[in-house]
Design an enzyme around this catalytic site. Structure first.
Site, PDB file in Angstrom:
ATOM      1  N   ASP A   1       0.886  -1.157   0.000  1.00 58.04           N
ATOM      2  CA  ASP A   1       0.000   0.000   0.000  1.00 58.04           C
ATOM      3  C   ASP A   1       0.929   1.214   0.000  1.00 58.04           C
ATOM      4  O   ASP A   1       2.133   1.082   0.244  1.00 58.04           O
ATOM      5  CB  ASP A   1      -0.888  -0.027   1.245  1.00 58.04           C
ATOM      6  CG  ASP A   1      -1.756   1.207   1.369  1.00 58.04           C
ATOM      7  OD1 ASP A   1      -2.340   1.634   0.358  1.00 58.04           O
ATOM      8  OD2 ASP A   1      -1.828   1.764   2.486  1.00 58.04           O
TER       9      ASP A   1
ATOM     10  N   LYS B   1      -1.888  11.900  -7.062  1.00 58.59           N
ATOM     11  CA  LYS B   1      -1.276  11.916  -5.731  1.00 58.59           C
ATOM     12  C   LYS B   1      -0.220  10.824  -5.605  1.00 58.59           C
ATOM     13  O   LYS B   1       0.826  11.019  -4.972  1.00 58.59           O
ATOM     14  CB  LYS B   1      -2.363  11.731  -4.667  1.00 58.59           C
ATOM     15  CG  LYS B   1      -1.862  11.700  -3.238  1.00 58.59           C
ATOM     16  CD  LYS B   1      -3.045  11.817  -2.287  1.00 58.59           C
ATOM     17  CE  LYS B   1      -2.617  11.596  -0.848  1.00 58.59           C
ATOM     18  NZ  LYS B   1      -2.651  10.185  -0.473  1.00 58.59           N
TER      19      LYS B   1
ATOM     20  N   ASP C   1       0.057   4.991   1.205  1.00 57.84           N
ATOM     21  CA  ASP C   1      -0.078   5.905   2.333  1.00 57.84           C
ATOM     22  C   ASP C   1      -0.076   5.152   3.656  1.00 57.84           C
ATOM     23  O   ASP C   1      -0.842   4.206   3.841  1.00 57.84           O
ATOM     24  CB  ASP C   1      -1.355   6.735   2.200  1.00 57.84           C
ATOM     25  CG  ASP C   1      -1.316   7.630   0.978  1.00 57.84           C
ATOM     26  OD1 ASP C   1      -0.348   8.389   0.850  1.00 57.84           O
ATOM     27  OD2 ASP C   1      -2.239   7.566   0.155  1.00 57.84           O
TER      28      ASP C   1
ATOM     29  N   GLU D   1     -15.726  18.660  -8.363  1.00 52.58           N
ATOM     30  CA  GLU D   1     -14.580  18.520  -9.269  1.00 52.58           C
ATOM     31  C   GLU D   1     -13.575  19.651  -9.091  1.00 52.58           C
ATOM     32  O   GLU D   1     -12.361  19.411  -9.021  1.00 52.58           O
ATOM     33  CB  GLU D   1     -15.071  18.467 -10.718  1.00 52.58           C
ATOM     34  CG  GLU D   1     -13.957  18.157 -11.716  1.00 52.58           C
ATOM     35  CD  GLU D   1     -14.480  17.958 -13.132  1.00 52.58           C
ATOM     36  OE1 GLU D   1     -13.663  17.986 -14.065  1.00 52.58           O
ATOM     37  OE2 GLU D   1     -15.707  17.785 -13.299  1.00 52.58           O
TER      38      GLU D   1
ATOM     39  N   SER E   1      -5.329   3.263  -2.886  1.00 50.01           N
ATOM     40  CA  SER E   1      -6.629   3.871  -3.154  1.00 50.01           C
ATOM     41  C   SER E   1      -6.478   5.328  -3.577  1.00 50.01           C
ATOM     42  O   SER E   1      -7.443   5.968  -3.980  1.00 50.01           O
ATOM     43  CB  SER E   1      -7.520   3.801  -1.905  1.00 50.01           C
ATOM     44  OG  SER E   1      -7.855   2.470  -1.597  1.00 50.01           O
ATOM     45  N   ALA E   2      -5.256   5.848  -3.471  1.00 52.49           N
ATOM     46  CA  ALA E   2      -4.999   7.236  -3.828  1.00 52.49           C
ATOM     47  C   ALA E   2      -5.163   7.460  -5.322  1.00 52.49           C
ATOM     48  O   ALA E   2      -4.930   6.563  -6.135  1.00 52.49           O
ATOM     49  CB  ALA E   2      -3.584   7.639  -3.404  1.00 52.49           C
TER      50      ALA E   2
ATOM     51  N   GLU F   1      -1.175  11.645   5.011  1.00 56.10           N
ATOM     52  CA  GLU F   1      -2.466  12.052   5.576  1.00 56.10           C
ATOM     53  C   GLU F   1      -2.497  13.489   6.091  1.00 56.10           C
ATOM     54  O   GLU F   1      -3.414  14.241   5.761  1.00 56.10           O
ATOM     55  CB  GLU F   1      -2.906  11.078   6.671  1.00 56.10           C
ATOM     56  CG  GLU F   1      -3.115   9.642   6.201  1.00 56.10           C
ATOM     57  CD  GLU F   1      -4.136   9.488   5.093  1.00 56.10           C
ATOM     58  OE1 GLU F   1      -4.928  10.408   4.842  1.00 56.10           O
ATOM     59  OE2 GLU F   1      -4.139   8.430   4.446  1.00 56.10           O
TER      60      GLU F   1
ATOM     61  N   ASP G   1      -1.603  -0.475   6.239  1.00 56.85           N
ATOM     62  CA  ASP G   1      -1.667   0.267   7.500  1.00 56.85           C
ATOM     63  C   ASP G   1      -3.106   0.559   7.915  1.00 56.85           C
ATOM     64  O   ASP G   1      -3.368   0.827   9.081  1.00 56.85           O
ATOM     65  CB  ASP G   1      -0.932   1.603   7.369  1.00 56.85           C
ATOM     66  CG  ASP G   1      -1.734   2.596   6.530  1.00 56.85           C
ATOM     67  OD1 ASP G   1      -2.167   3.630   7.059  1.00 56.85           O
ATOM     68  OD2 ASP G   1      -1.946   2.326   5.330  1.00 56.85           O
TER      69      ASP G   1
ATOM     70  N   GLY H   1      -9.496   6.244  -0.309  1.00 56.53           N
ATOM     71  CA  GLY H   1      -9.486   7.223  -1.398  1.00 56.53           C
ATOM     72  C   GLY H   1      -9.775   8.617  -0.905  1.00 56.53           C
ATOM     73  O   GLY H   1     -10.851   8.869  -0.339  1.00 56.53           O
ATOM     74  N   GLU H   2      -8.823   9.522  -1.096  1.00 54.14           N
ATOM     75  CA  GLU H   2      -8.958  10.883  -0.560  1.00 54.14           C
ATOM     76  C   GLU H   2     -10.030  11.704  -1.268  1.00 54.14           C
ATOM     77  O   GLU H   2     -10.407  12.765  -0.790  1.00 54.14           O
ATOM     78  CB  GLU H   2      -7.617  11.620  -0.623  1.00 54.14           C
ATOM     79  CG  GLU H   2      -7.060  11.838  -2.002  1.00 54.14           C
ATOM     80  CD  GLU H   2      -6.473  10.576  -2.598  1.00 54.14           C
ATOM     81  OE1 GLU H   2      -6.591  10.409  -3.825  1.00 54.14           O
ATOM     82  OE2 GLU H   2      -5.917   9.751  -1.859  1.00 54.14           O
TER      83      GLU H   2
END
Length: 213
Positions: free
Chosen positions: A7, A112, A9, A65, A107-108, A16, A165, A46-47
């Site tokens: 992963d 990013k 992040d 958006e 998931s980013a 974060e 994490d 996902g941010e």
């Protein structure tokens, strides 16, 4: 284990604080109030949810958006503030030298992810497969991201060790039929084990001992 799937992040970098501040500033500029507590349920998932959910709550979904673009711009401008975990690059290099096949599943958003790898001074080419949140329709805790990674690797999920994490990431890995080692950068050992982690450590360099054992 033949395949090690990272992963991003909380494992390689701690983005974060930077992405949360970037999101809060973007939301504030868009006239939407939010707090870091609002983001906690979406850590590891996902941010974009940092923007989507507050916009929905404020009945300003049409601004999503633009505000999301502002968030990523803020993040890129403040990338030097992001913490890079010191064990990440040495571990990746050691695993590569030992002959493991590596992958990165985050998931980013791709934007990013690219910025984070650059900040960590990690060459993307060390990973045979890289998946961002843009590459999947279902995100963690769905097993879909890790199953897609296994498919692209040509790997049996049982041959894969995931390093995570977040609780959503642990659940995703286990639902995909993979082993999961979790690091306590975001959640406690108790919570990670409750989510299904097979192994919990404070420092990912310990993964070497786990594999050797």
């Amino acid at each position: 284990m033949k395949y090690i799937i990272f992963d991003m992040d909380g494992v390689i970098v701690n983005s974060e604080p930077v992405i949360m501040k970037a999101a809060l500033d973007a939301l504030k500029n868009g006239g939407i109030e939010a707090s870091e507590e609002d983001f906690i349920p979406y850590i590891g998932a996902g941010e974009e949810h940092f923007i989507i959910e507050p916009c929905k709550r404020a009945n300003k979904a049409e601004l999503t958006e633009k505000i999301m673009d502002d968030m990523f711009r803020n993040f890129e401008q403040n990338i030097k503030e992001m913490k890079v975990f010191p064990s990440a690059k040495p571990l990746i290099e050691k695993l590569k030298n030992l002959g493991y096949t590596l992958a990165l599943v985050s998931s980013a958003a791709e934007r990013k992810l690219v910025a984070s790898l650059k900040a960590a001074e990690i060459d993307p080419s060390v990973f045979m497969v890289i998946l961002s949140g843009n590459d999947v329709t279902e995100k963690k805790p769905s097993p879909a991201p890790y199953l897609l990674a296994a498919d692209k690797l040509g790997a049996d999920p049982a041959e894969c060790l995931v390093i995570e994490d977040a609780l959503s990431g642990v659940k995703s890995a286990k639902a995909a039929g993979m082993q999961c080692a979790a690091v306590t950068t975001s959640f406690s050992e108790e919570k990670l084990k409750s989510a299904g982690a097979d192994y919990v450590t404070r420092d990912i360099i310990d993964i070497l001992s786990l594999l050797n054992g």
